[in-house]
Design an enzyme around this catalytic site. Structure first.
Site, PDB file in Angstrom:
ATOM      1  CE  LYS A   1      35.596  48.496  42.696  1.00  0.00           C
ATOM      2  NZ  LYS A   1      34.188  48.628  43.421  1.00  0.00           N
TER       3      LYS A   1
ATOM      4  CE1 TYR B   1      42.620  25.361  17.763  1.00  0.00           C
ATOM      5  CE2 TYR B   1      42.713  27.555  18.792  1.00  0.00           C
ATOM      6  CZ  TYR B   1      43.405  26.389  18.712  1.00  0.00           C
ATOM      7  OH  TYR B   1      44.235  25.812  19.351  1.00  0.00           O
TER       8      TYR B   1
HETATM    9  C1  PLP Z   1      33.908  49.995  43.220  1.00  0.00           C
HETATM   10  C2  PLP Z   1      32.999  50.761  44.166  1.00  0.00           C
HETATM   11  C3  PLP Z   1      33.063  51.987  43.993  1.00  0.00           C
HETATM   12  C4  PLP Z   1      33.603  52.810  42.618  1.00  0.00           C
HETATM   13  O1  PLP Z   1      32.586  52.831  41.878  1.00  0.00           O
HETATM   14  P1  PLP Z   1      32.805  53.103  40.294  1.00  0.00           P
HETATM   15  O2  PLP Z   1      31.518  53.021  39.690  1.00  0.00           O
HETATM   16  O3  PLP Z   1      34.063  52.599  39.685  1.00  0.00           O
HETATM   17  O4  PLP Z   1      33.116  54.756  40.487  1.00  0.00           O
HETATM   18  C5  PLP Z   1      32.407  52.927  45.060  1.00  0.00           C
HETATM   19  N1  PLP Z   1      32.010  52.374  46.165  1.00  0.00           N
HETATM   20  C6  PLP Z   1      32.128  51.079  46.373  1.00  0.00           C
HETATM   21  C7  PLP Z   1      31.196  50.455  47.495  1.00  0.00           C
HETATM   22  C8  PLP Z   1      32.517  50.060  45.216  1.00  0.00           C
HETATM   23  O5  PLP Z   1      32.584  48.626  45.442  1.00  0.00           O
END
Ligand code: PLP
Length: 370
Positions: free
Chosen positions: A33, A255
């Site tokens: 993701k 700045y």
């Molecule tokens: C993002 C996510 C993961 C992965 O988590 P990590 O800490 O990056 O390994 C697993 N399950 C869900 C539901 C998530 O949203």
């Protein structure tokens, strides 16, 4: 450097991290993701699938579309909630979806059905149902509908990154109490819960598949030293010394004149700033590696550039590379170090790199065509 700023991603590191994770959980879902936590979803998905991951997970409908458009045919779990319009696209792309309500299953059926995971909220307090009886009814409905396929039963941990927090075991117990009878009723049911932190930190929490994101990229889920956990950071962020500026006592940079020289010095200007994802909160609070030495950021980080104090007689020349994340000689700046400085987590540092920074892919230094 032939660009102003560059993120170099070592896919061989992603592959080795993936192999490390599949030793802990032979069945692995690679979470890609948010554009693979900023590393590039498609190349990282391919690297993970080539080194043992059996499925992918994302949190947005467009992320499913991007993977499918690249020709990736592996199972994809769309973990997030979806609008009805998104659901149609997600199911048409043959992604698996996550359900925690009856109306959602009605939508899935109205779209012609699909593969469904049922999610129990065992304590995360976000997605999933807290109602075990409802979760049971959803599982039964999915299992009994010819248009639906029961793809899995899942939950997500809230505190796996803090081994001292007893809440993890409460969640584990709630989830185990739900899935144990389900396993008897539905032999072969795919049960999954562990994220990176749970997989690496909680040996007593083991189900049929782990969903790992952060560790795949060689980032430490505990915000400490990824190397000590057998993980290799896959991403380096570099820019270059575009101009040098002598700075006399009383002269300022940037700045708000937040840096005013108290001794004669020399500043390097790097063409990278918060428009690239180098957070403005790091102003005056981070180091950059140039010629193998740590050099402090000074002044306010701008959208397009930042300034580094080289001190007098550094010998640094225009054109030299500057490492914002990564190693140079024996020095290293990790995403964890940067995160700590501004009270956030490594996840946010790499996710925050913007599209303006090109990603270059390589395997242990051998640059790959993109
Ligand atoms: C993002 C996510 C993961 C992965 O988590 P990590 O800490 O990056 O390994 C697993 N399950 C869900 C539901 C998530 O949203």
């Amino acid at each position: 450097m032939n660009v102003r700023a560059l993120a170099r991603v070592n896919l061989a590191a992603v592959e080795r991290n993936c192999a490390r994770l599949t030793r802990a959980s032979p069945r692995l879902c690679a979470v890609v993701k948010a554009d693979g936590y900023g590393h590039g979803a498609v190349p990282c998905a391919r690297a993970a699938l080539a080194s043992g991951a059996s499925s992918l997970a994302v949190a947005a409908a467009d992320e499913v579309a991007e993977l499918r458009a690249a020709g990736i045919a592996a199972p994809i779990i769309m973990m997030g909630p979806v609008t009805p319009a998104e659901l149609e696209r997600v199911l048409a792309a043959e992604a698996e979806v996550v359900a925690w309500s009856e109306p959602f299953l009605d939508w899935v059926l109205a779209c012609g059905g699909g593969r469904v995971h049922v999610k129990l909220d065992s304590g995360m307090g976000r997605l999933g149902t807290r109602d075990g009886a409802l979760a049971d009814r959803l599982v039964a409905r999915v299992a009994n509908s010819p248009e639906l396929e029961l793809a899995g039963a899942m939950t997500h941990f809230a505190t796996a990154d803090d081994p001292s927090d007893g809440f993890f075991d409460q969640q584990l117990e709630r989830f185990s109490a739900w899935v144990t009878p389900l396993r008897e009723r539905y032999p072969g049911l795919l049960v999954h819960a562990e994220n990176s932190a749970a997989l690496l930190g909680a040996q007593h929490a083991r189900f049929d598949m782990a969903r790992c994101g952060v560790a795949l990229y060689g980032l430490d889920p505990f915000g400490q030293d990824a190397g000590e956990r057998g993980l290799e950071p896959a991403l380096e962020l570099r820019s270059w010394v575009a101009t040098l500026k002598p700075c006399a006592v009383g002269e300022s940079a940037g700045y708000g004149r937040r840096f005013i020289a108290t001794e004669p010095t020399e500043l390097a200007v790097l063409p990278i700033g918060y428009g690239d994802g180098v957070r403005r909160a790091l102003s005056g609070n981070a180091d950059v590696l140039i010629d193998g030495a740590r050099r402090p950021l000074v002044g306010t980080i701008s959208m397009d550039s930042l300034t580094v104090d080289l001190g007098p007689d550094s010998g640094v020349r225009v054109g030299r590379e500057a490492v914002l994340i990564g190693a140079d000689g024996s020095e290293r700046v990790s995403a964890e170090e940067i995160a700590r400085r501004i009270d956030t987590i490594n996840y946010e540092i790499t996710c925050g790199l913007t599209r303006r920074v090109p990603r270059e892919y390589h395997r242990d230094g051998l640059v790959l065509a993109t």
